[in-house]
Scaffold this motif. Structure first.
Motif, PDB file in Angstrom:
ATOM      1  N   GLN A  47       0.705  -1.334  -0.168  1.00  0.00           N
ATOM      2  CA  GLN A  47       0.065   0.077   0.068  1.00  0.00           C
ATOM      3  C   GLN A  47       0.933   1.159   0.101  1.00  0.00           C
ATOM      4  OE1 GLN A  47      -3.437  -0.040   0.269  1.00  0.00           O
ATOM      5  NE2 GLN A  47      -3.688   1.938  -0.184  1.00  0.00           N
ATOM      6  N   VAL A  48       0.861   1.891  -1.100  1.00  0.00           N
ATOM      7  CA  VAL A  48       1.573   3.386  -1.129  1.00  0.00           C
ATOM      8  C   VAL A  48       0.575   4.356  -1.200  1.00  0.00           C
ATOM      9  CG1 VAL A  48       3.137   4.716  -2.182  1.00  0.00           C
ATOM     10  CG2 VAL A  48       3.455   2.187  -2.052  1.00  0.00           C
ATOM     11  N   GLY A  49       0.152   5.185  -0.080  1.00  0.00           N
ATOM     12  CA  GLY A  49      -0.992   6.075  -0.230  1.00  0.00           C
ATOM     13  C   GLY A  49      -2.048   5.640  -0.388  1.00  0.00           C
ATOM     14  N   THR A  50      -3.120   6.066  -1.444  1.00  0.00           N
ATOM     15  CA  THR A  50      -4.263   5.428  -1.681  1.00  0.00           C
ATOM     16  C   THR A  50      -4.174   4.059  -2.603  1.00  0.00           C
ATOM     17  OG1 THR A  50      -4.649   7.039  -3.420  1.00  0.00           O
ATOM     18  CG2 THR A  50      -5.427   7.591  -1.173  1.00  0.00           C
ATOM     19  N   GLN A  51      -3.083   3.943  -3.200  1.00  0.00           N
ATOM     20  CA  GLN A  51      -2.692   3.007  -4.036  1.00  0.00           C
ATOM     21  C   GLN A  51      -2.108   1.772  -3.495  1.00  0.00           C
ATOM     22  OE1 GLN A  51      -3.415   3.581  -7.762  1.00  0.00           O
ATOM     23  NE2 GLN A  51      -4.495   5.243  -6.912  1.00  0.00           N
ATOM     24  N   SER A  52      -2.454   0.659  -4.250  1.00  0.00           N
ATOM     25  CA  SER A  52      -2.149  -0.795  -3.640  1.00  0.00           C
ATOM     26  C   SER A  52      -1.680  -1.585  -4.784  1.00  0.00           C
ATOM     27  CB  SER A  52      -3.130  -1.501  -2.693  1.00  0.00           C
ATOM     28  OG  SER A  52      -4.180  -1.917  -3.430  1.00  0.00           O
ATOM     29  N   ILE A  53      -0.615  -2.289  -4.865  1.00  0.00           N
ATOM     30  CA  ILE A  53      -0.207  -3.163  -5.814  1.00  0.00           C
ATOM     31  C   ILE A  53       0.163  -4.488  -5.321  1.00  0.00           C
ATOM     32  CG2 ILE A  53       0.410  -1.093  -7.341  1.00  0.00           C
ATOM     33  CD1 ILE A  53       3.453  -1.753  -6.430  1.00  0.00           C
ATOM     34  N   SER A  54       0.378  -5.543  -6.269  1.00  0.00           N
ATOM     35  CA  SER A  54       0.765  -6.654  -5.689  1.00  0.00           C
ATOM     36  C   SER A  54       2.324  -6.818  -6.317  1.00  0.00           C
ATOM     37  CB  SER A  54      -0.090  -7.819  -6.424  1.00  0.00           C
ATOM     38  OG  SER A  54       0.612  -8.978  -6.150  1.00  0.00           O
ATOM     39  N   PRO A  55       3.210  -7.051  -5.710  1.00  0.00           N
ATOM     40  CA  PRO A  55       4.604  -7.036  -5.900  1.00  0.00           C
ATOM     41  C   PRO A  55       4.742  -8.215  -6.841  1.00  0.00           C
ATOM     42  CG  PRO A  55       4.764  -6.490  -3.624  1.00  0.00           C
ATOM     43  CD  PRO A  55       3.292  -6.746  -4.220  1.00  0.00           C
ATOM     44  N   LEU A  56       3.945  -9.257  -6.566  1.00  0.00           N
ATOM     45  CA  LEU A  56       4.122 -10.678  -7.531  1.00  0.00           C
ATOM     46  C   LEU A  56       3.388 -10.310  -8.928  1.00  0.00           C
ATOM     47  CD1 LEU A  56       4.405 -13.735  -8.114  1.00  0.00           C
ATOM     48  CD2 LEU A  56       2.127 -14.155  -7.164  1.00  0.00           C
ATOM     49  N   LEU A  57       2.382  -9.624  -8.797  1.00  0.00           N
ATOM     50  CA  LEU A  57       1.888  -9.226 -10.151  1.00  0.00           C
ATOM     51  C   LEU A  57       2.808  -8.269 -10.888  1.00  0.00           C
ATOM     52  CD1 LEU A  57      -0.386  -9.339 -12.286  1.00  0.00           C
ATOM     53  CD2 LEU A  57      -1.548  -7.755 -10.757  1.00  0.00           C
ATOM     54  N   TRP A  58       3.515  -7.544 -10.126  1.00  0.00           N
ATOM     55  CA  TRP A  58       4.373  -6.386 -10.862  1.00  0.00           C
ATOM     56  C   TRP A  58       5.704  -7.212 -11.192  1.00  0.00           C
ATOM     57  CZ3 TRP A  58       4.772  -1.076 -10.778  1.00  0.00           C
ATOM     58  CH2 TRP A  58       5.655  -0.429 -10.973  1.00  0.00           C
ATOM     59  N   ALA A  59       6.116  -8.190 -10.555  1.00  0.00           N
ATOM     60  CA  ALA A  59       7.289  -9.050 -11.099  1.00  0.00           C
ATOM     61  C   ALA A  59       7.018  -9.533 -12.250  1.00  0.00           C
ATOM     62  CB  ALA A  59       7.676  -9.804  -9.986  1.00  0.00           C
ATOM     63  N   ILE A  60       5.450 -10.129 -12.343  1.00  0.00           N
ATOM     64  CA  ILE A  60       5.455 -11.209 -13.869  1.00  0.00           C
ATOM     65  C   ILE A  60       5.119 -10.167 -14.661  1.00  0.00           C
ATOM     66  CG2 ILE A  60       3.459 -12.630 -14.462  1.00  0.00           C
ATOM     67  CD1 ILE A  60       3.220 -13.680 -11.765  1.00  0.00           C
ATOM     68  N   GLN A  61       4.510  -8.919 -14.700  1.00  0.00           N
ATOM     69  CA  GLN A  61       4.253  -8.163 -15.554  1.00  0.00           C
ATOM     70  C   GLN A  61       5.523  -7.458 -16.164  1.00  0.00           C
ATOM     71  OE1 GLN A  61       1.339  -5.545 -13.994  1.00  0.00           O
ATOM     72  NE2 GLN A  61      -0.445  -6.615 -14.828  1.00  0.00           N
ATOM     73  N   ALA A  62       6.582  -7.047 -15.252  1.00  0.00           N
ATOM     74  CA  ALA A  62       7.808  -6.507 -15.585  1.00  0.00           C
ATOM     75  C   ALA A  62       8.807  -7.513 -16.285  1.00  0.00           C
ATOM     76  CB  ALA A  62       8.383  -5.910 -14.434  1.00  0.00           C
ATOM     77  N   GLY A  63       8.582  -9.039 -16.220  1.00  0.00           N
ATOM     78  CA  GLY A  63       9.338  -9.843 -16.740  1.00  0.00           C
ATOM     79  C   GLY A  63      10.761 -10.080 -15.873  1.00  0.00           C
ATOM     80  N   SER A  64      10.311 -10.019 -14.589  1.00  0.00           N
ATOM     81  CA  SER A  64      11.418 -10.236 -13.674  1.00  0.00           C
ATOM     82  C   SER A  64      10.982 -11.809 -13.036  1.00  0.00           C
ATOM     83  CB  SER A  64      11.356  -9.163 -12.282  1.00  0.00           C
ATOM     84  OG  SER A  64      11.581  -7.918 -12.851  1.00  0.00           O
ATOM     85  N   LEU A  65      11.307 -12.710 -13.989  1.00  0.00           N
ATOM     86  CA  LEU A  65      11.188 -13.962 -13.726  1.00  0.00           C
ATOM     87  C   LEU A  65      11.865 -14.729 -12.639  1.00  0.00           C
ATOM     88  CD1 LEU A  65      10.907 -15.345 -17.524  1.00  0.00           C
ATOM     89  CD2 LEU A  65       9.086 -14.328 -15.916  1.00  0.00           C
TER      90      LEU A  65
END
Length: 91
Positions: A53-71
């Motif tokens: 959670q960053v401010g009002t935004q939330s993200i999933s590090p796992l999803l971020w890693a997959i989308q960024a290609g950080s296999l």
């Protein structure tokens, strides 16, 4: 003047919004990710790699890693999530 202001804002956003888990993902380093997650209490390990959670935004590090290609980082996250720990009373 405007570019200076924008650069300071962007630096602040990056430094305040980055966690050790996100830094490991950006480096695509399984070793850095294991070290980052090892700092988390075992009851919170999954939350560290599944929700930020960053401010009002939330993200999933796992999803971020997959989308960024950080296999490598993605694989390390999945392995950590699937690891059975000995202190199951805390879950």
């Amino acid at each position: 003047l405007v570019l200076n202001l924008i650069s300071r804002i962007l630096c602040r956003v990056i430094s305040e919004g980055s966690t050790i888990v996100m830094k490991a993902i950006n480096e695509n380093s399984a070793q850095m990710l294991r070290k980052a997650v090892s700092c988390a209490p075992r009851g919170e390990r999954a939350a560290w790699v599944l929700h930020v959670q960053v401010g009002t935004q939330s993200i999933s590090p796992l999803l971020w890693a997959i989308q960024a290609g950080s296999l490598e980082a993605s694989k390390a996250i999945i392995n950590d999530l699937l690891t059975i720990r000995a202190d199951r009373d805390n879950y």
